[in-house]
Design an enzyme around this catalytic site. Structure first.
Site, mmCIF file in Angstrom:
data_model
loop_
_atom_site.group_PDB
_atom_site.id
_atom_site.type_symbol
_atom_site.label_atom_id
_atom_site.label_comp_id
_atom_site.label_asym_id
_atom_site.label_seq_id
_atom_site.Cartn_x
_atom_site.Cartn_y
_atom_site.Cartn_z
ATOM 1 N N LYS A 167 0.909 -1.491 0.014
ATOM 2 C CA LYS A 167 -0.454 -0.362 0.171
ATOM 3 C C LYS A 167 0.675 1.237 -0.414
ATOM 4 O O LYS A 167 0.770 2.039 -0.388
ATOM 5 C CB LYS A 167 -0.759 0.221 1.568
ATOM 6 C CG LYS A 167 -1.447 1.409 1.533
ATOM 7 C CD LYS A 167 -2.285 0.789 2.848
ATOM 8 C CE LYS A 167 -1.729 1.637 4.063
ATOM 9 N NZ LYS A 167 -1.720 3.285 5.026
ATOM 10 N N ASN A 168 1.994 1.827 0.651
ATOM 11 C CA ASN A 168 2.594 2.964 1.181
ATOM 12 C C ASN A 168 3.514 2.770 -0.093
ATOM 13 O O ASN A 168 4.223 3.765 0.180
ATOM 14 C CB ASN A 168 3.527 2.761 2.712
ATOM 15 C CG ASN A 168 2.334 2.685 3.598
ATOM 16 O OD1 ASN A 168 0.364 3.005 3.148
ATOM 17 N ND2 ASN A 168 2.746 2.574 5.008
ATOM 18 N N CYS A 198 -4.949 12.070 13.189
ATOM 19 C CA CYS A 198 -5.653 10.436 13.219
ATOM 20 C C CYS A 198 -5.746 9.901 14.098
ATOM 21 O O CYS A 198 -4.887 10.664 15.341
ATOM 22 C CB CYS A 198 -5.227 10.172 11.954
ATOM 23 S SG CYS A 198 -3.264 9.313 12.278
ATOM 24 N N ASP A 251 4.020 -0.007 12.434
ATOM 25 C CA ASP A 251 3.286 -0.166 11.610
ATOM 26 C C ASP A 251 2.830 -1.913 11.903
ATOM 27 O O ASP A 251 2.127 -2.592 11.590
ATOM 28 C CB ASP A 251 2.851 -0.413 9.709
ATOM 29 C CG ASP A 251 2.724 1.327 9.853
ATOM 30 O OD1 ASP A 251 2.177 1.871 10.299
ATOM 31 O OD2 ASP A 251 3.018 1.297 8.351
ATOM 32 N N ARG A 286 -8.772 -0.537 4.561
ATOM 33 C CA ARG A 286 -7.769 0.641 3.710
ATOM 34 C C ARG A 286 -6.445 -0.356 3.405
ATOM 35 O O ARG A 286 -5.491 0.288 2.368
ATOM 36 C CB ARG A 286 -7.510 1.411 4.938
ATOM 37 C CG ARG A 286 -8.588 2.409 5.190
ATOM 38 C CD ARG A 286 -8.592 4.105 5.348
ATOM 39 N NE ARG A 286 -7.368 4.349 5.496
ATOM 40 C CZ ARG A 286 -6.374 4.824 6.664
ATOM 41 N NH1 ARG A 286 -6.666 4.275 7.424
ATOM 42 N NH2 ARG A 286 -4.411 4.925 6.385
ATOM 43 N N ARG A 291 0.242 14.735 13.718
ATOM 44 C CA ARG A 291 0.486 14.077 11.990
ATOM 45 C C ARG A 291 0.371 15.204 11.689
ATOM 46 O O ARG A 291 0.236 14.713 10.017
ATOM 47 C CB ARG A 291 -0.293 13.084 11.813
ATOM 48 C CG ARG A 291 -0.109 11.484 12.285
ATOM 49 C CD ARG A 291 -0.361 10.184 11.596
ATOM 50 N NE ARG A 291 -0.032 10.111 10.125
ATOM 51 C CZ ARG A 291 0.221 8.684 9.549
ATOM 52 N NH1 ARG A 291 -1.518 7.937 9.858
ATOM 53 N NH2 ARG A 291 0.312 8.268 8.724
HETATM 54 N N1 EPU Z 1 6.343 14.784 11.511
HETATM 55 C C1 EPU Z 1 6.361 15.630 12.344
HETATM 56 N N2 EPU Z 1 5.647 16.825 10.391
HETATM 57 C C2 EPU Z 1 6.132 16.397 9.579
HETATM 58 C C3 EPU Z 1 6.147 15.132 9.065
HETATM 59 C C4 EPU Z 1 5.458 13.962 10.629
HETATM 60 O O1 EPU Z 1 6.184 16.288 12.360
HETATM 61 O O2 EPU Z 1 6.001 16.830 8.705
HETATM 62 C C5 EPU Z 1 5.888 13.566 11.792
HETATM 63 C C6 EPU Z 1 4.690 12.477 12.255
HETATM 64 O O3 EPU Z 1 3.457 13.157 13.331
HETATM 65 C C7 EPU Z 1 5.675 11.122 12.964
HETATM 66 C C8 EPU Z 1 6.650 11.116 12.858
HETATM 67 O O4 EPU Z 1 7.664 12.015 12.156
HETATM 68 O O5 EPU Z 1 6.008 11.885 14.324
HETATM 69 C C9 EPU Z 1 6.741 10.092 11.424
HETATM 70 O O6 EPU Z 1 5.822 10.576 10.420
HETATM 71 P P1 EPU Z 1 6.048 10.039 9.096
HETATM 72 O O7 EPU Z 1 5.854 11.572 8.722
HETATM 73 O O8 EPU Z 1 7.365 9.475 8.390
HETATM 74 O O9 EPU Z 1 4.652 9.080 8.775
HETATM 75 P P2 EPU Z 1 4.295 9.570 7.502
HETATM 76 O O10 EPU Z 1 4.685 9.108 6.533
HETATM 77 O O11 EPU Z 1 2.640 10.118 7.567
HETATM 78 C C10 EPU Z 1 3.964 6.747 6.524
HETATM 79 C C11 EPU Z 1 3.386 6.026 6.303
HETATM 80 C C12 EPU Z 1 2.462 4.800 7.793
HETATM 81 C C13 EPU Z 1 4.005 4.168 8.921
HETATM 82 C C14 EPU Z 1 4.991 5.717 9.181
HETATM 83 C C15 EPU Z 1 6.015 5.914 9.606
HETATM 84 C C16 EPU Z 1 2.688 6.036 4.176
HETATM 85 C C17 EPU Z 1 1.108 6.236 3.579
HETATM 86 N N3 EPU Z 1 1.821 5.628 5.561
HETATM 87 O O12 EPU Z 1 2.859 7.588 7.462
HETATM 88 O O13 EPU Z 1 1.438 4.065 7.654
HETATM 89 O O14 EPU Z 1 3.762 4.489 9.830
HETATM 90 O O15 EPU Z 1 5.197 6.284 7.608
HETATM 91 O O16 EPU Z 1 6.971 4.268 9.297
HETATM 92 O O17 EPU Z 1 3.750 5.864 3.665
HETATM 93 C C18 EPU Z 1 -0.120 2.331 7.662
HETATM 94 O O18 EPU Z 1 -0.023 2.269 6.703
HETATM 95 O O19 EPU Z 1 -0.966 1.741 8.484
HETATM 96 C C19 EPU Z 1 0.204 3.664 8.856
HETATM 97 C C20 EPU Z 1 0.224 4.613 9.016
#
Ligand code: EPU
Length: 418
Positions: free
Chosen positions: A22-23, A116, A304, A397, A121
């Site tokens: 998915k990701n 969420c 995850d 999802r 996030r």
């Molecule tokens: N963060 C910030 N500011 C930002 C972006 C992130 O503070 O602008 C923080 C987040 O709040 C978190 C940390 O950085 O504490 C890491 O978050 P990240 O941005 O890496 O998460 P994401 O990109 O929103 C993806 C996956 C998630 C997975 C996370 C961590 C996708 C579509 N989603 O989310 O997947 O948990 O990386 O590996 O790639 C899932 O599939 O169930 C899922 C939640």
């Protein structure tokens, strides 16, 4: 809404094939916007999140043709640049459209994803990086409105290695003028799969898979074909479930090299594991040993899989300390696991799991995608009747026909209408 019903107690046996990630599929679908034409994407999983991004891209003017596991994406007629609130609110990853739209079409209007279940996030790091690349942005009515002529390359440091942030900026940088360097970038295999796809489109990218990624912007990119990598989180969920039910399962079409942290922990818990190219054979232990885990960015233990591993530790012999360092509220499954007899104490971002020799069937409620999987795993070993996992909307999802795959491995599990 549907619910999943499980009569626990049977060991899983047989072979399961893992679907596309998915990701990886979501950012790669977004990246098709970077060039006009027809892309062929293989191993696309059939999931609600994939449908959601298709719906949004459909409104932009993209058309899709599904041929089994292959999706033909035609971006020749993109005319709109808006991702509306009613769709973005159901899937935060919609923010992945921001980078490609503003880089490819000079404008984007994307609803800001709200908080969420697992944490606030924010997307501040995506926005800060785009501003460094010359994008003008303002917030209006909950939407980020972004405009730019041609983006310019920049030297960007991420305070935190963000997965979708790295992906968004890598896509934007692929069409920027000059060189972009991303420091403290995310190293996840899904980031690497996107980089491979972008290279096929003609982008010049180096260093993906390390914490410094360099992107040489191109004038234009071309459509490309790609095979999405297998889902390491789905594979990990089956690995844990097989070990937990004391099963004997061969997990096929996976990439064991993407799962090193988990494999080490499942082995330490007593399971026997044999790895071959693209497959893992797991045999569950008679007695589950307790193991501590700490979630970390890749290649550390994935957040995850934290909820699923916690369900496993609920039946371990001893105490296990589980530390969540990525998201601030990712223990929402704990109160539901407690309803099944688990003994778990939470202190800030640490959960102390005191293993018990059994879990008990109960009605429980799923509140996020991975929490749903954790409750299903608990249900597979629960004794004393039927476990009913309500609100499994979240499950669809991110897992393709999860209950059917478990049923094919001998579990008594089915879906019912509420
Ligand atoms: N963060 C910030 N500011 C930002 C972006 C992130 O503070 O602008 C923080 C987040 O709040 C978190 C940390 O950085 O504490 C890491 O978050 P990240 O941005 O890496 O998460 P994401 O990109 O929103 C993806 C996956 C998630 C997975 C996370 C961590 C996708 C579509 N989603 O989310 O997947 O948990 O990386 O590996 O790639 C899932 O599939 O169930 C899922 C939640």
């Amino acid at each position: 809404m549907d619910k999943i019903v499980i009569e626990g107690g049977l060991p899983l046996r047989g072979t399961v094939k893992i679907s596309g990630a998915k990701n990886a599929a979501l950012p790669i679908l977004a990246a098709t916007l970077l060039s006009r034409g027809t892309h062929h994407l293989k191993n696309i999983p059939s999931l609600r999140d994939v449908n959601t991004i298709q719906k949004i891209m459909g409104r932009l003017g993209v058309s899709f043709e599904s041929k089994g596991k292959e999706l033909v994406v035609d971006t020749s007629n993109v005319v709109h640049h808006e991702a509306p609130y009613e769709l973005v609110k159901t899937m935060r990853a919609s923010i992945l459209l921001l980078g490609p739209l503003v880089a490819g079409y000079g404008r984007a209007k994307i609803s800001l994803p709200g908080g969420c279940a697992i944490g606030a996030r924010p997307i501040n790091l995506h926005l800060k990086a785009l501003a460094q690349m010359g994008v003008d942005m303002y917030l209006d009515q909950g939407y980020v409105n972004a405009r730019a002529r041609r983006l310019r390359g920049a030297d960007i440091f991420f305070d935190i290695p963000t997965v979708t942030g790295t992906e968004n900026i890598m896509m934007a940088a692929a069409l920027a003028k000059g060189t972009t360097v991303l420091r403290n970038a995310a190293k996840e295999p899904e980031v690497q799969d996107l980089a491979i796809f972008l290279r096929k489109m003609g982008a010049q990218i180096e260093g993906d898979g390390t914490d410094t990624i360099t992107i040489q912007g191109a004038e234009e990119l071309r459509p490309a074909d790609h095979d999405i990598i297998p889902d390491r989180i789905e594979a990990g969920t089956f690995l844990i479930a097989s070990a937990m039910t004391r099963g004997d399962v061969r997990i096929e079409n996976c990439r064991p090299e993407h799962m090193t942290a988990l494999l080490e922990k499942v082995e330490s818990a007593g399971a026997k594991i044999q790895i071959s190219r693209g497959a893992i054979h797991v045999m569950g232990p008679e007695k589950v040993q307790s193991v501590d885990i700490k979630t970390l960015p890749y290649p550390g233990f994935p957040t995850d899989l934290q909820a699923q591993f916690m369900a496993f530790m609920c039946i371990a012999d001893g105490w296990s300390m589980i530390r969540e360092t990525i998201f601030e509220n990712r223990f929402i499954h704990v109160s539901e696991l407690r309803r099944m007899g688990a003994d778990i104490e939470i202190n800030s971002n640490q959960a102390l799991v005191r293993g018990k020799n059994k879990l008990l069937a109960a009605p429980v409620m799923a509140t996020d995608l991975r929490a749903s999987a954790s409750l299903i795993l608990a249900g597979l070993v629960a004794q004393g009747g039927l476990t009913q996992v309500h609100r499994i909307y979240h499950l669809d999802r991110g897992y393709e026909r999860l209950e059917e795959k478990f049923r094919a491995l001998g579990a008594k599990i089915w879906r019912e209408k509420e």
